[in-house]
Design a protein around this motif. Sequence first.
Motif, PDB file in Angstrom:
ATOM      1  N   ILE A  64     -29.111 -75.138  41.324  1.00 54.59           N
ATOM      2  CA  ILE A  64     -29.236 -74.154  42.397  1.00 54.59           C
ATOM      3  C   ILE A  64     -28.312 -72.991  42.048  1.00 54.59           C
ATOM      4  CG2 ILE A  64     -27.427 -75.191  43.834  1.00 54.59           C
ATOM      5  CD1 ILE A  64     -29.168 -74.527  46.283  1.00 54.59           C
ATOM      6  N   PRO A  65     -28.713 -71.747  42.333  1.00 58.22           N
ATOM      7  CA  PRO A  65     -27.817 -70.618  42.074  1.00 58.22           C
ATOM      8  C   PRO A  65     -26.540 -70.751  42.910  1.00 58.22           C
ATOM      9  CG  PRO A  65     -30.037 -69.856  42.551  1.00 58.22           C
ATOM     10  CD  PRO A  65     -30.008 -71.316  42.867  1.00 58.22           C
ATOM     11  N   CYS A  66     -25.417 -70.448  42.292  1.00 57.39           N
ATOM     12  CA  CYS A  66     -24.135 -70.531  43.006  1.00 57.39           C
ATOM     13  C   CYS A  66     -23.137 -69.594  42.348  1.00 57.39           C
ATOM     14  CB  CYS A  66     -23.606 -71.960  43.000  1.00 57.39           C
ATOM     15  SG  CYS A  66     -21.957 -72.117  43.748  1.00 57.39           S
ATOM     16  N   ASP A  67     -23.077 -68.379  42.814  1.00 59.16           N
ATOM     17  CA  ASP A  67     -22.097 -67.408  42.328  1.00 59.16           C
ATOM     18  C   ASP A  67     -20.805 -67.667  43.106  1.00 59.16           C
ATOM     19  OD1 ASP A  67     -20.568 -65.275  41.572  1.00 59.16           O
ATOM     20  OD2 ASP A  67     -22.064 -63.752  42.074  1.00 59.16           O
ATOM     21  N   ASN A  68     -19.754 -68.033  42.406  1.00 58.58           N
ATOM     22  CA  ASN A  68     -18.508 -68.322  43.120  1.00 58.58           C
ATOM     23  C   ASN A  68     -17.375 -67.366  42.755  1.00 58.58           C
ATOM     24  OD1 ASN A  68     -17.745 -69.222  40.624  1.00 58.58           O
ATOM     25  ND2 ASN A  68     -17.222 -71.292  41.278  1.00 58.58           N
ATOM     26  N   GLY A 118     -18.744 -66.078  36.315  1.00 57.48           N
ATOM     27  CA  GLY A 118     -19.369 -64.764  36.405  1.00 57.48           C
ATOM     28  C   GLY A 118     -20.592 -64.776  37.292  1.00 57.48           C
ATOM     29  N   GLU A 119     -21.339 -63.677  37.236  1.00 59.39           N
ATOM     30  CA  GLU A 119     -22.535 -63.562  38.061  1.00 59.39           C
ATOM     31  C   GLU A 119     -23.659 -64.459  37.534  1.00 59.39           C
ATOM     32  OE1 GLU A 119     -23.764 -59.562  38.893  1.00 59.39           O
ATOM     33  OE2 GLU A 119     -21.695 -58.851  38.807  1.00 59.39           O
ATOM     34  N   ASN A 120     -24.636 -64.713  38.377  1.00 55.32           N
ATOM     35  CA  ASN A 120     -25.807 -65.532  38.038  1.00 55.32           C
ATOM     36  C   ASN A 120     -25.442 -66.955  37.615  1.00 55.32           C
ATOM     37  OD1 ASN A 120     -27.533 -63.307  38.517  1.00 55.32           O
ATOM     38  ND2 ASN A 120     -27.031 -62.543  36.473  1.00 55.32           N
ATOM     39  N   GLN A 121     -24.426 -67.491  38.249  1.00 57.92           N
ATOM     40  CA  GLN A 121     -24.036 -68.859  37.942  1.00 57.92           C
ATOM     41  C   GLN A 121     -25.033 -69.851  38.517  1.00 57.92           C
ATOM     42  OE1 GLN A 121     -20.129 -68.503  39.731  1.00 57.92           O
ATOM     43  NE2 GLN A 121     -19.244 -69.163  37.790  1.00 57.92           N
ATOM     44  N   GLN A 122     -25.146 -70.978  37.869  1.00 51.69           N
ATOM     45  CA  GLN A 122     -25.961 -72.089  38.344  1.00 51.69           C
ATOM     46  C   GLN A 122     -25.043 -73.279  38.605  1.00 51.69           C
ATOM     47  OE1 GLN A 122     -29.430 -72.604  38.761  1.00 51.69           O
ATOM     48  NE2 GLN A 122     -29.613 -70.420  38.603  1.00 51.69           N
ATOM     49  N   LEU A 123     -25.335 -73.987  39.664  1.00 52.29           N
ATOM     50  CA  LEU A 123     -24.676 -75.254  39.929  1.00 52.29           C
ATOM     51  C   LEU A 123     -25.646 -76.326  39.444  1.00 52.29           C
ATOM     52  CD1 LEU A 123     -22.331 -76.778  41.093  1.00 52.29           C
ATOM     53  CD2 LEU A 123     -23.274 -76.430  43.354  1.00 52.29           C
ATOM     54  N   ASN A 124     -25.270 -77.066  38.412  1.00 52.42           N
ATOM     55  CA  ASN A 124     -26.159 -78.041  37.769  1.00 52.42           C
ATOM     56  C   ASN A 124     -25.658 -79.452  38.035  1.00 52.42           C
ATOM     57  OD1 ASN A 124     -27.742 -75.997  36.414  1.00 52.42           O
ATOM     58  ND2 ASN A 124     -25.952 -75.700  35.117  1.00 52.42           N
ATOM     59  N   CYS A 125     -26.568 -80.320  38.450  1.00 53.00           N
ATOM     60  CA  CYS A 125     -26.229 -81.718  38.698  1.00 53.00           C
ATOM     61  C   CYS A 125     -27.087 -82.617  37.813  1.00 53.00           C
ATOM     62  CB  CYS A 125     -26.462 -82.083  40.157  1.00 53.00           C
ATOM     63  SG  CYS A 125     -25.402 -81.183  41.307  1.00 53.00           S
ATOM     64  N   LEU A 126     -26.479 -83.700  37.365  1.00 51.58           N
ATOM     65  CA  LEU A 126     -27.162 -84.685  36.540  1.00 51.58           C
ATOM     66  C   LEU A 126     -26.958 -86.049  37.179  1.00 51.58           C
ATOM     67  CD1 LEU A 126     -28.592 -85.658  33.935  1.00 51.58           C
ATOM     68  CD2 LEU A 126     -26.313 -85.782  32.887  1.00 51.58           C
ATOM     69  N   GLY A 127     -28.059 -86.738  37.481  1.00 51.26           N
ATOM     70  CA  GLY A 127     -27.991 -88.069  38.063  1.00 51.26           C
ATOM     71  C   GLY A 127     -28.368 -89.116  37.039  1.00 51.26           C
ATOM     72  N   LYS A 128     -27.762 -90.281  37.166  1.00 50.15           N
ATOM     73  CA  LYS A 128     -28.063 -91.402  36.274  1.00 50.15           C
ATOM     74  C   LYS A 128     -28.260 -92.653  37.120  1.00 50.15           C
ATOM     75  CE  LYS A 128     -25.484 -89.556  32.371  1.00 50.15           C
ATOM     76  NZ  LYS A 128     -24.431 -89.822  31.387  1.00 50.15           N
ATOM     77  N   SER A 175     -21.332 -85.497  45.658  1.00 44.17           N
ATOM     78  CA  SER A 175     -20.551 -84.671  44.730  1.00 44.17           C
ATOM     79  C   SER A 175     -19.333 -84.090  45.435  1.00 44.17           C
ATOM     80  CB  SER A 175     -21.410 -83.519  44.193  1.00 44.17           C
ATOM     81  OG  SER A 175     -21.584 -82.526  45.192  1.00 44.17           O
ATOM     82  N   ARG A 176     -18.476 -83.477  44.650  1.00 42.41           N
ATOM     83  CA  ARG A 176     -17.387 -82.702  45.246  1.00 42.41           C
ATOM     84  C   ARG A 176     -18.000 -81.455  45.889  1.00 42.41           C
ATOM     85  NH1 ARG A 176     -15.238 -78.203  42.724  1.00 42.41           N
ATOM     86  NH2 ARG A 176     -15.942 -77.770  40.606  1.00 42.41           N
ATOM     87  N   THR A 177     -17.241 -80.724  46.656  1.00 45.35           N
ATOM     88  CA  THR A 177     -17.715 -79.508  47.332  1.00 45.35           C
ATOM     89  C   THR A 177     -17.495 -78.298  46.432  1.00 45.35           C
ATOM     90  OG1 THR A 177     -17.211 -80.510  49.469  1.00 45.35           O
ATOM     91  CG2 THR A 177     -17.453 -78.125  49.421  1.00 45.35           C
ATOM     92  N   PHE A 178     -18.482 -77.415  46.391  1.00 46.37           N
ATOM     93  CA  PHE A 178     -18.409 -76.179  45.613  1.00 46.37           C
ATOM     94  C   PHE A 178     -18.493 -74.986  46.572  1.00 46.37           C
ATOM     95  CE2 PHE A 178     -20.050 -79.390  42.807  1.00 46.37           C
ATOM     96  CZ  PHE A 178     -19.427 -79.141  41.602  1.00 46.37           C
ATOM     97  N   ARG A 179     -17.814 -73.892  46.220  1.00 39.70           N
ATOM     98  CA  ARG A 179     -17.864 -72.655  47.014  1.00 39.70           C
ATOM     99  C   ARG A 179     -18.799 -71.673  46.330  1.00 39.70           C
ATOM    100  NH1 ARG A 179     -13.150 -68.507  46.672  1.00 39.70           N
ATOM    101  NH2 ARG A 179     -14.288 -68.334  44.729  1.00 39.70           N
ATOM    102  N   CYS A 180     -19.692 -71.075  47.118  1.00 40.10           N
ATOM    103  CA  CYS A 180     -20.647 -70.105  46.585  1.00 40.10           C
ATOM    104  C   CYS A 180     -20.659 -68.858  47.480  1.00 40.10           C
ATOM    105  CB  CYS A 180     -22.065 -70.679  46.554  1.00 40.10           C
ATOM    106  SG  CYS A 180     -22.233 -72.216  45.630  1.00 40.10           S
TER     107      CYS A 180
END
Length: 138
Positions: free
Chosen positions: A97-101, A51-61, A131-136
């Motif tokens: 980062i915001p990412c509405d897809n 939906g709208e206002n999506q976030q793309l969240n990453c976690l590093g270890k 990471s893999r590629t995301f569409r926004c």
Amino acid sequence: MRHRLVVVAFALVTCACGGPTTSPESDPRATEYALIPSPQATASCAVSFPGENQQLNCLGKVEGGVAPYQYWWQYLITRNGVEEPYGWFQGSTTFSIPCDNGLYPDAEYFFIKFQYKVVDANTYESNTVTSRTFRCVD
């Protein structure tokens, strides 16, 4: 995986009978170095919810190396087939980062992927994870 060499050195003085006069453990001149594996980074990224206002969240270890660590992120955006890196920046183990897809009529899209690496207290740099590629929506 890189490893650091362990060297243990000490002076040995022998007596007339051929045995040591002191044990290596009691010799104050003994030097010991530990084998410490280089830091190894892993990361995962996901879109928060549909939906709208999506976030793309990453976690590093990170595993290995010596704390404290410096955490470094970079994102690469592709528009019209041209990939543009946005430079490395220091952060924490998370990045969002915001990412509405969603699918919208006449919408323009860009593609984004992240890179993550770690530098440990000894300034050893980890592997770089992509990471893999995301569409926004642009």
